[in-house]
Each structure stands twice: as structure tokens, then as C-alpha cells.
Design an enzyme around this catalytic site. Sequence first.
Site, PDB file in Angstrom:
ATOM      1  N   HIS A  23       0.848  -1.207   0.000  1.00 24.78           N
ATOM      2  CA  HIS A  23       0.000   0.000   0.000  1.00 24.78           C
ATOM      3  C   HIS A  23       0.876   1.247   0.000  1.00 24.78           C
ATOM      4  O   HIS A  23       0.656   2.179  -0.794  1.00 24.78           O
ATOM      5  CB  HIS A  23      -0.912  -0.015   1.226  1.00 24.78           C
ATOM      6  CG  HIS A  23      -1.693   1.242   1.403  1.00 24.78           C
ATOM      7  ND1 HIS A  23      -3.021   1.360   1.032  1.00 24.78           N
ATOM      8  CD2 HIS A  23      -1.350   2.454   1.917  1.00 24.78           C
ATOM      9  CE1 HIS A  23      -3.448   2.572   1.306  1.00 24.78           C
ATOM     10  NE2 HIS A  23      -2.455   3.257   1.847  1.00 24.78           N
ATOM     11  N   GLU A  24       1.863   1.278   0.894  1.00 22.83           N
ATOM     12  CA  GLU A  24       2.720   2.454   0.972  1.00 22.83           C
ATOM     13  C   GLU A  24       3.606   2.592  -0.262  1.00 22.83           C
ATOM     14  O   GLU A  24       3.932   3.708  -0.674  1.00 22.83           O
ATOM     15  CB  GLU A  24       3.575   2.390   2.238  1.00 22.83           C
ATOM     16  CG  GLU A  24       2.782   2.358   3.538  1.00 22.83           C
ATOM     17  CD  GLU A  24       1.809   3.527   3.674  1.00 22.83           C
ATOM     18  OE1 GLU A  24       2.065   4.587   3.059  1.00 22.83           O
ATOM     19  OE2 GLU A  24       0.796   3.390   4.387  1.00 22.83           O
ATOM     20  N   HIS A  27       2.074   4.650  -2.841  1.00 23.46           N
ATOM     21  CA  HIS A  27       2.281   6.093  -2.699  1.00 23.46           C
ATOM     22  C   HIS A  27       3.721   6.476  -3.060  1.00 23.46           C
ATOM     23  O   HIS A  27       3.963   7.483  -3.740  1.00 23.46           O
ATOM     24  CB  HIS A  27       2.019   6.541  -1.264  1.00 23.46           C
ATOM     25  CG  HIS A  27       0.611   6.326  -0.805  1.00 23.46           C
ATOM     26  ND1 HIS A  27      -0.486   6.759  -1.521  1.00 23.46           N
ATOM     27  CD2 HIS A  27       0.117   5.748   0.324  1.00 23.46           C
ATOM     28  CE1 HIS A  27      -1.591   6.447  -0.862  1.00 23.46           C
ATOM     29  NE2 HIS A  27      -1.251   5.830   0.259  1.00 23.46           N
TER      30      HIS A  27
END
Length: 437
Positions: A23-24, A27
Site C-alpha cells: 500500500h505504501e 504512494h
Amino acid sequence: MSLSYLAGIAVLVLGLAVSVALHELGHLVPAKIFGVKVSEYFIGFGPKIWSFKRGETEYGVKALWLGGYVRLLGMLPPAPAGKPDKPGSLVATSRQEALAELGPQEQHRAFYRLSVPKKLVVMAGGILTNLVLGVVILLVAVGLVGVPGYTSTLGSVSECLKADPADTSACTPQDQAAPALSAGLRSGDQVLSWGGTPVSTWADVQAGIKAAGTQPVQVVVLRDGTEQTLTVTAAEVRRPVLDDSGKELVDAEGKPVTEPRPFVGVGPTLGTIPQPASALPAIVATAVGGTLKAILTLPVGLYHAVAAGLGLEQRSPEGLVGLLGIGRLAGEAASGGAASGPLAIPFSMRVFSLLSLLGSLNLALFAFNLIPLLPLDGGHVLGALYEGARRRWALAQGRPDPGPVDTARMLPVGQAVFGLLIVMTLVLVWVDVVAPV
């Protein structure tokens, strides 16, 4: 607590850590591609356990694995002209910290300077990563491992033919041998076809028995890696007629209504049945839709969880579950519960349960982060969309570009939302303790 139970919890923790890490990355990667300065990438919060620095970014792991974060410098824009912040306020301090690590020659690398499309890609990257990951895990679970069900592998073969299906007494020499035993069928045989029709589930086997009636049919089974063809002739027996709810029908005199049926004397095994590609889109759509519905009805779900914790109602297995409850589900899925021997849950079903749990958690992370409130990703996405709409409106009106949206003004709201998330997490942990699923 068995080793398999602990292994299930370990798999869940590791799976969640990987999900958060990806998920990170959703980003981090686009932010670096677009030139944003990223100072930290961490899994977890709190005290630092381990880290290393590569380039300008520190990567590492922290003690509390309740999420993760990527520190994008310059998230907050400077105060708008003519609207200075109150000195020492949360907003003023946060603006200073957001730009403090950017040198005079790096101001162009601040996140707030990105175009709206680039902001959307960076902030939606994590959300979409969890969506893709959840869908892929579910596809593996239902398409490769298979959903739990009764398979075409025989789990039991009757020794004799009983007129009364409720008769569980031992067979005697006077009893007629069951057709399956006479035909040479054995427990563990995987039925490949019945009467020339390929079968893959127990429902297929039942349909083949019904279609053949009491006529001799060719049955192909896989036994010890070798295909064998047997001839099976079912016997005719009378069995009760059931209604749609599974209850036995009775006549006017209260006697059970029966009908003739073909009887072979075989029973199935529990296992997993891979679903065809044509069924996968509907299964995934149902899972995603159910997750979104749960998020939309989050306050209602939390109310019912608290009511269960107070003993006012029963805990629903379909309701909200906290961290302890999720860990318990993973442990039970891996260990197969308390059953052993013939009643033990097959390994493939345990794998399916763990994969389904991880897939559902990723879909939950996707849906939860869609909530349009800071500090969630959905709040940043909403801010970027509003910024784009405001700029287009100004352009259409012939007015100058109003600049980036001042998301710093929403920091108090973000703090309140963060506090509510902490409270909700603690409440669900309490409910998991006093009213476990």
C-alpha cells in the site's frame, strides 16, 4: 493453543505487513517518479526497530504493526496571501514542519506543487494497490485453491443395503451388499465420470446416479494415480420426500411420503472445488460490493458490536471484527478447529480460509481508505478533486488560478478522525474479548 493455530496468526500478521508495505509503495513509487522528496518509508508506528537509508529516503520497521506511512515532504502549502496563520497554532506549526526539510533549491519538489492528476495518482496509488491485491488473492483462493464443498472423491462406501436410512446397526451376512461395494468402489476413489458424463463435484455425482436410475453404468475413477472403469448398478430404495426447507413431507394420515430412488451407497469428502473462470467476476464483485456496504454502514455495525459487548444481543459473524477477532479467525482457519481424524478440516480448506481472510482484509483497507476524510487517503483524493474543480471553474470565469487547496485548514478535523479511529479500534478489541465471534 496448537502450532497450527499460532502459524495461522503468524501468516495473518505477515500477510498484513506485506499488504501495508505494498500500500505504501503505491504512494512511494509515483511520488518519486513525479519528483516529490520522500524522507521516510516505514511499516508500523512507534519506536523504530530497524531501518536503513538509501539515497534521501529512510526505510524501516517500527514496533506497532497497525499500519504504515510514507513521509512526503511539502504536503501542506504555505498560508494563502493575506490569510496568515495564528502564530503557534497547529496549522502554523504543521506548515513549517511540512516544508522544513526542503532546502531553498528543493521547494519545487514539495508535494503541494504537483498537478491535480499527479496528486490523484500518488494518493490513490495505495488504495488501488489494496484493491488489486485483494482481488488477486481472492482469485487465487476461489479459482486455484477452490471454494469449500463436497467433492467427487469418495469418503465412504457402504457395506450393505439398509431399507431404513436411519438404521446405523452393523451389517450382517443376511444383509444385501451395497451396489458400490459390489462394483468395487473404494473410499478415496476420485470419480471422474458417471455414465459417460464428467463430474467434478458431489452434486455432479448425485445427478449422475439419479440420471442412470437402476441401469448398469460405467463409472471412471482415479485410484492410486490410475484410471479404472467400473460397472455400477444402483438398487431401488424408497426414501422420504423432502420439501424446500428440508423437512419430510407427510400424507393425510401423518405418515412420511416416500418415493423410489436409486441407491449406490457412497458418500463424499470435504474439500475445495476450483471455480471456472466464468464464475470469478461475479464472486469478486460480490466480495467488493459487500465490503463497500460494510463501510457505508460502519456506524450501524459499530453499534451492533457494542450492543453485543454489553450483552444486549448476539454477536453477528457478519459484523465488524477487531484485531483480536481477526487473529482468532486466522488461528482457527489454520488449525481447522478442534476436529481431528475423519472430521478434520482438509488442508486445502484451511488455505482457502486464510487466503479469503487476507483478500477480504485488503478489500477492507481499500474501502476504508475511500472515506473522504483526512488523514485517510480518501480525504487527500477529495482535496485534489476539489482543487481541480476550483481551478477549472476559475479558468472558465476568466479569473486567475486560485492555487492549491489549503488542506492545512482541515488538520483539526483530521486529528478528530484519527482519535475516533483509535477509539473504534479499542472498542472492537474489547468486544472481541467479551463477546468473541
